[in-house]
Design an enzyme around this catalytic site. Sequence first.
Site, PDB file in Angstrom:
ATOM      1  N   HIS A 207       5.049   9.348 -11.979  1.00  0.00           N
ATOM      2  CA  HIS A 207       4.074   8.386 -11.284  1.00  0.00           C
ATOM      3  C   HIS A 207       3.315   9.241 -10.358  1.00  0.00           C
ATOM      4  O   HIS A 207       2.331   8.636  -9.491  1.00  0.00           O
ATOM      5  CB  HIS A 207       4.904   7.159 -10.495  1.00  0.00           C
ATOM      6  CG  HIS A 207       5.587   7.612  -9.070  1.00  0.00           C
ATOM      7  ND1 HIS A 207       6.792   8.396  -9.291  1.00  0.00           N
ATOM      8  CD2 HIS A 207       5.194   7.504  -8.035  1.00  0.00           C
ATOM      9  CE1 HIS A 207       7.166   8.498  -8.099  1.00  0.00           C
ATOM     10  NE2 HIS A 207       6.189   8.362  -7.259  1.00  0.00           N
TER      11      HIS A 207
HETATM   12  C1  UD1 Z   1       3.792   5.088  -3.457  1.00  0.00           C
HETATM   13  C2  UD1 Z   1       4.111   6.138  -2.468  1.00  0.00           C
HETATM   14  C3  UD1 Z   1       4.860   7.475  -2.999  1.00  0.00           C
HETATM   15  C4  UD1 Z   1       6.085   6.911  -3.628  1.00  0.00           C
HETATM   16  C5  UD1 Z   1       5.816   5.678  -4.637  1.00  0.00           C
HETATM   17  C6  UD1 Z   1       7.250   5.291  -5.202  1.00  0.00           C
HETATM   18  C7  UD1 Z   1       2.469   6.571  -0.701  1.00  0.00           C
HETATM   19  C8  UD1 Z   1       1.173   7.613  -0.385  1.00  0.00           C
HETATM   20  N1  UD1 Z   1       2.711   6.896  -1.934  1.00  0.00           N
HETATM   21  O1  UD1 Z   1       3.071   5.485  -4.359  1.00  0.00           O
HETATM   22  O2  UD1 Z   1       5.174   8.436  -2.163  1.00  0.00           O
HETATM   23  O3  UD1 Z   1       6.832   7.984  -4.470  1.00  0.00           O
HETATM   24  O4  UD1 Z   1       5.033   4.819  -3.862  1.00  0.00           O
HETATM   25  O5  UD1 Z   1       6.994   4.072  -5.870  1.00  0.00           O
HETATM   26  O6  UD1 Z   1       2.815   5.899   0.144  1.00  0.00           O
HETATM   27  N2  UD1 Z   1       1.128  -1.172  -7.656  1.00  0.00           N
HETATM   28  C9  UD1 Z   1       1.472  -2.507  -8.150  1.00  0.00           C
HETATM   29  N3  UD1 Z   1       2.652  -3.039  -7.433  1.00  0.00           N
HETATM   30  C10 UD1 Z   1       3.281  -2.681  -6.569  1.00  0.00           C
HETATM   31  C11 UD1 Z   1       2.982  -1.363  -5.941  1.00  0.00           C
HETATM   32  C12 UD1 Z   1       1.699  -0.642  -6.396  1.00  0.00           C
HETATM   33  O7  UD1 Z   1       0.961  -2.739  -9.301  1.00  0.00           O
HETATM   34  O8  UD1 Z   1       4.488  -3.373  -6.012  1.00  0.00           O
HETATM   35  C13 UD1 Z   1      -0.158  -0.757  -8.017  1.00  0.00           C
HETATM   36  C14 UD1 Z   1      -0.969  -0.266  -6.945  1.00  0.00           C
HETATM   37  O9  UD1 Z   1      -1.782  -1.387  -6.613  1.00  0.00           O
HETATM   38  C15 UD1 Z   1      -1.928   0.863  -7.383  1.00  0.00           C
HETATM   39  C16 UD1 Z   1      -0.646   1.588  -7.981  1.00  0.00           C
HETATM   40  O10 UD1 Z   1       0.359   0.742  -8.272  1.00  0.00           O
HETATM   41  O11 UD1 Z   1      -2.821   0.587  -8.289  1.00  0.00           O
HETATM   42  C17 UD1 Z   1       0.065   2.612  -7.284  1.00  0.00           C
HETATM   43  O12 UD1 Z   1       0.327   2.273  -5.975  1.00  0.00           O
HETATM   44  P1  UD1 Z   1      -0.015   2.980  -4.785  1.00  0.00           P
HETATM   45  O13 UD1 Z   1       0.268   2.095  -3.428  1.00  0.00           O
HETATM   46  O14 UD1 Z   1      -1.077   3.734  -4.729  1.00  0.00           O
HETATM   47  O15 UD1 Z   1       1.148   4.234  -4.372  1.00  0.00           O
HETATM   48  P2  UD1 Z   1       2.425   4.547  -5.561  1.00  0.00           P
HETATM   49  O16 UD1 Z   1       1.739   5.518  -6.680  1.00  0.00           O
HETATM   50  O17 UD1 Z   1       3.348   3.571  -5.797  1.00  0.00           O
END
Ligand code: UD1
Length: 364
Positions: A207
């Site tokens: 991820h």
């Molecule tokens: C975040 C953390 C990372 C951790 C990871 C574990 C930061 C900078 N990064 O990255 O350190 O290893 O979580 O999961 O804080 N999304 C969903 N549902 C959710 C959460 C996110 O659909 O419950 C989507 C978001 O809208 C986005 C993508 O997933 O499009 C990524 O989410 P994002 O919050 O950018 O961080 P992670 O990549 O999850």
Amino acid sequence: MKRVISVVGARPNFMKVAPIHRAFASDPQSWDHRIVHTGQHYDAAMSDAFFRDLEMPHPAYFLGVGGGTHTEQTAKIMLGFEKVCQESQPDYVIVVGDVNSTIACAMVSVKLGIRTAHVEAGLRSFDRTMPEEINRLATDAIVDDLFVTEQSGLDHLLHEGVDPSRVHMVGNTMIDSLHFARQRAEQSGIHAQIGLQRGTYCLVTMHRPSNVDDQDHLRELIGVVGDIALSMPVVFPVHPRTRKNIDAMGLAVPEAVTLLEPAGYIDFLALMTHARVVLTDSGGIQEETTALGVPCITARTSTERPITVSMGTNVLVNPSRDGIMGAFERFLRAEHPVGSLPPLWDGHAAERIVHQIGILLSAS
Ligand code: UD1
């Protein structure tokens, strides 16, 4: 009675805070411990399932910030957490890990003059293109008390000029959670559900933005996972970021690879415990596989958790076809390190943290 707030936001935070909550809750005469959930992760699969699996109480406050750019997310968390601190007047705030919620809440509490601790302090990948590295550096630069999981954390903080009396080597609260849940993981029905035999398969997670946001790179990685599936079954619980990118880029995942929704903590622990080998780019999984003695191949150019390589079962490889397949073939030839358990990864880190906070607060 002292009031302590611990912050959780994203998936890797829940297993670090659950044992800290239990340690405070075991002495209700001395501690009023409350959990604040920023809502950085908001899916049931990324959040609710973890509260259930880790037997954590509902958070006292839920900020509901959701997604957005890093700036939007950080700013919303700060605004929400400032109100929580003003309303609940904590004596102490704990932030864990390296996600946006970690730095956002540390910045708020430190500026309000509330004594603040960082659990999992001092880890460094030395790769400033990783958002987590910025969060780690900034958090450690401002908090009062720094709780460390491994020797490299101690070394980095001292090298950065942190007063040694503020740094405490306590071990790893994520491994506390692993001890807490291991027996229940043995009862998990996940293997039967997906039709996999224990001890036969490769477990994959990916991820990191550096691995999954670029189309050519993600296509290459999915191809590699397909190649591994020629040698053994592959199971791949897919993070929402990776799922969105696979869909948006129209990438085809080989049929031999079993894709799952993000797994809950117990099911994931069951999958990890009985994997033949794990391929990941996660931070926490490097540590969990070392604690379990399961071989781990980490597809990243750096790790902030070097003890998993020097003592544990982790090998770090260039996240390319050659890098990953080279390590996988060495694994098949039984050339993968066997590993041993790092000091203080014994299931009691949270108790040490709470004990130390008691000493610090009574002296202040
Ligand atoms: C975040 C953390 C990372 C951790 C990871 C574990 C930061 C900078 N990064 O990255 O350190 O290893 O979580 O999961 O804080 N999304 C969903 N549902 C959710 C959460 C996110 O659909 O419950 C989507 C978001 O809208 C986005 C993508 O997933 O499009 C990524 O989410 P994002 O919050 O950018 O961080 P992670 O990549 O999850």
